[in-house]
Design an enzyme around this catalytic site. Structure first.
Site, PDB file in Angstrom:
ATOM      1  N   ASP A   8       2.006   6.145   5.810  1.00  0.00           N
ATOM      2  CA  ASP A   8       1.361   7.441   5.989  1.00  0.00           C
ATOM      3  C   ASP A   8      -0.041   7.154   6.535  1.00  0.00           C
ATOM      4  OD1 ASP A   8      -0.163   6.637   3.819  1.00  0.00           O
ATOM      5  OD2 ASP A   8       0.305   8.378   2.566  1.00  0.00           O
ATOM      6  N   HIS A   9      -0.891   8.176   6.565  1.00  0.00           N
ATOM      7  CA  HIS A   9      -2.247   7.999   7.099  1.00  0.00           C
ATOM      8  C   HIS A   9      -3.038   6.963   6.293  1.00  0.00           C
ATOM      9  CE1 HIS A   9      -2.002  11.135   4.107  1.00  0.00           C
ATOM     10  NE2 HIS A   9      -3.259  10.921   3.783  1.00  0.00           N
ATOM     11  N   CYS A  65       1.436   3.068   1.895  1.00  0.00           N
ATOM     12  CA  CYS A  65       0.661   4.304   1.755  1.00  0.00           C
ATOM     13  C   CYS A  65      -0.636   3.932   1.041  1.00  0.00           C
ATOM     14  CB  CYS A  65       1.462   5.406   1.050  1.00  0.00           C
ATOM     15  SG  CYS A  65       1.986   5.056  -0.637  1.00  0.00           S
ATOM     16  N   GLY A  66      -1.339   4.905   0.492  1.00  0.00           N
ATOM     17  CA  GLY A  66      -2.612   4.580  -0.139  1.00  0.00           C
ATOM     18  C   GLY A  66      -2.434   3.656  -1.327  1.00  0.00           C
ATOM     19  N   THR A  67      -1.517   4.021  -2.197  1.00  0.00           N
ATOM     20  CA  THR A  67      -1.255   3.225  -3.400  1.00  0.00           C
ATOM     21  C   THR A  67       0.024   2.398  -3.317  1.00  0.00           C
ATOM     22  OG1 THR A  67       0.016   5.034  -4.341  1.00  0.00           O
ATOM     23  CG2 THR A  67      -2.352   4.962  -4.883  1.00  0.00           C
ATOM     24  N   GLY A  68       0.917   2.760  -2.430  1.00  0.00           N
ATOM     25  CA  GLY A  68       2.265   2.169  -2.388  1.00  0.00           C
ATOM     26  C   GLY A  68       3.224   2.848  -3.346  1.00  0.00           C
ATOM     27  N   ILE A  69       2.695   3.680  -4.227  1.00  0.00           N
ATOM     28  CA  ILE A  69       3.528   4.265  -5.288  1.00  0.00           C
ATOM     29  C   ILE A  69       4.449   5.361  -4.745  1.00  0.00           C
ATOM     30  CG2 ILE A  69       3.506   5.510  -7.482  1.00  0.00           C
ATOM     31  CD1 ILE A  69       0.802   4.121  -8.085  1.00  0.00           C
ATOM     32  N   MET A  71       5.508   5.778  -1.733  1.00  0.00           N
ATOM     33  CA  MET A  71       6.527   5.138  -0.888  1.00  0.00           C
ATOM     34  C   MET A  71       7.616   4.504  -1.749  1.00  0.00           C
ATOM     35  SD  MET A  71       6.171   5.392   2.387  1.00  0.00           S
ATOM     36  CE  MET A  71       5.099   5.377   3.834  1.00  0.00           C
ATOM     37  N   HIS A  98      14.602 -12.698  -7.550  1.00  0.00           N
ATOM     38  CA  HIS A  98      15.305 -12.086  -8.682  1.00  0.00           C
ATOM     39  C   HIS A  98      15.973 -10.759  -8.351  1.00  0.00           C
ATOM     40  CE1 HIS A  98      12.753 -14.357 -11.929  1.00  0.00           C
ATOM     41  NE2 HIS A  98      13.110 -15.140 -10.932  1.00  0.00           N
ATOM     42  N   HIS A 133      20.955 -13.380 -11.520  1.00  0.00           N
ATOM     43  CA  HIS A 133      20.271 -12.234 -10.894  1.00  0.00           C
ATOM     44  C   HIS A 133      21.269 -11.348 -10.154  1.00  0.00           C
ATOM     45  CE1 HIS A 133      16.588 -14.068 -12.112  1.00  0.00           C
ATOM     46  NE2 HIS A 133      16.886 -15.171 -11.454  1.00  0.00           N
TER      47      HIS A 133
HETATM   48  C1  RB5 Z   1      -2.257  10.172   0.402  1.00  0.00           C
HETATM   49  O1  RB5 Z   1      -3.493  10.742   0.159  1.00  0.00           O
HETATM   50  C2  RB5 Z   1      -1.773   9.400  -0.823  1.00  0.00           C
HETATM   51  O2  RB5 Z   1      -1.387  10.284  -1.807  1.00  0.00           O
HETATM   52  C3  RB5 Z   1      -0.643   8.483  -0.435  1.00  0.00           C
HETATM   53  O3  RB5 Z   1      -1.081   7.592   0.544  1.00  0.00           O
HETATM   54  C4  RB5 Z   1      -0.063   7.634  -1.535  1.00  0.00           C
HETATM   55  O4  RB5 Z   1      -1.053   6.929  -2.217  1.00  0.00           O
HETATM   56  C5  RB5 Z   1       0.874   8.296  -2.434  1.00  0.00           C
HETATM   57  O5  RB5 Z   1       1.490   7.682  -3.325  1.00  0.00           O
END
Ligand code: RB5
Length: 150
Positions: A8-9, A65-69, A71, A98, A133
């Site tokens: 993402d951005h 993404c910002g956190t990867g979470i 995604m 694994h 595994h």
């Molecule tokens: C975008 O602002 C942010 O929410 C996204 O990149 C990501 O961190 C979501 O999990």
């Protein structure tokens, strides 16, 4: 190996850097976007990259993404996808050995490009260990199958 790349951005700039690194290491990449810093929804790009893995166009995918979470949550909704969110070298190596992870998720606001590169490099170059595994993955696959047949 062909690798789908999505962001993402929040992950766009790191995706661009990692594309160059992968090319230098001899990997082919398929970039499904995004293509700028304009705000977008990570789930749209996760879906496209995961589709490239599931339809065989790419062997693996890297989602940023910002956190990867976000995604990783989105990618793991797709049966057959084993997405691992890794921000350290050890986890990136272990998840290949694994979990046979086929998707790597990174948070561009969590780690810098140097660490991201070393995580990606070890993740791309480490094989699955199989054995006990594989038994565990078979159990995960059986759960997916049970849920899909409901
Ligand atoms: C975008 O602002 C942010 O929410 C996204 O990149 C990501 O961190 C979501 O999990």
């Amino acid at each position: 190996m062909r690798v789908a790349m999505a962001s993402d951005h929040g992950g766009y700039l790191l995706k661009e850097e990692l594309k160059t690194a992968l090319a230098n290491w001899g990997f082919q990449t398929v970039d499904v976007g995004c293509n700028s810093l304009e705000s977008v929804d990570y789930v749209d790009y996760a879906e496209q990259a995961v589709a490239a893995v599931l339809n065989g166009e790419c062997e693996r995918a890297i989602l940023i993404c910002g956190t990867g979470i976000g995604m990783s949550i989105a990618a793991n909704k797709f049966p057959g996808i084993r997405a691992a969110l890794c921000h350290d070298y050890f986890s990136a190596q272990a998840t290949r050995e694994h979990n046979d992870s086929n998707v790597l998720c990174l948070g561009a606001r969590v780690i810098g490009p140097g660490l991201a590169e070393s995580i990606v490099k070890v993740w791309l170059n480490t094989g699955f260990s199989g054995g006990r595994h594989q038994r565990r993955l078979d159990k995960i696959n059986a759960i997916e199958k049970r849920l899909l047949s409901k």
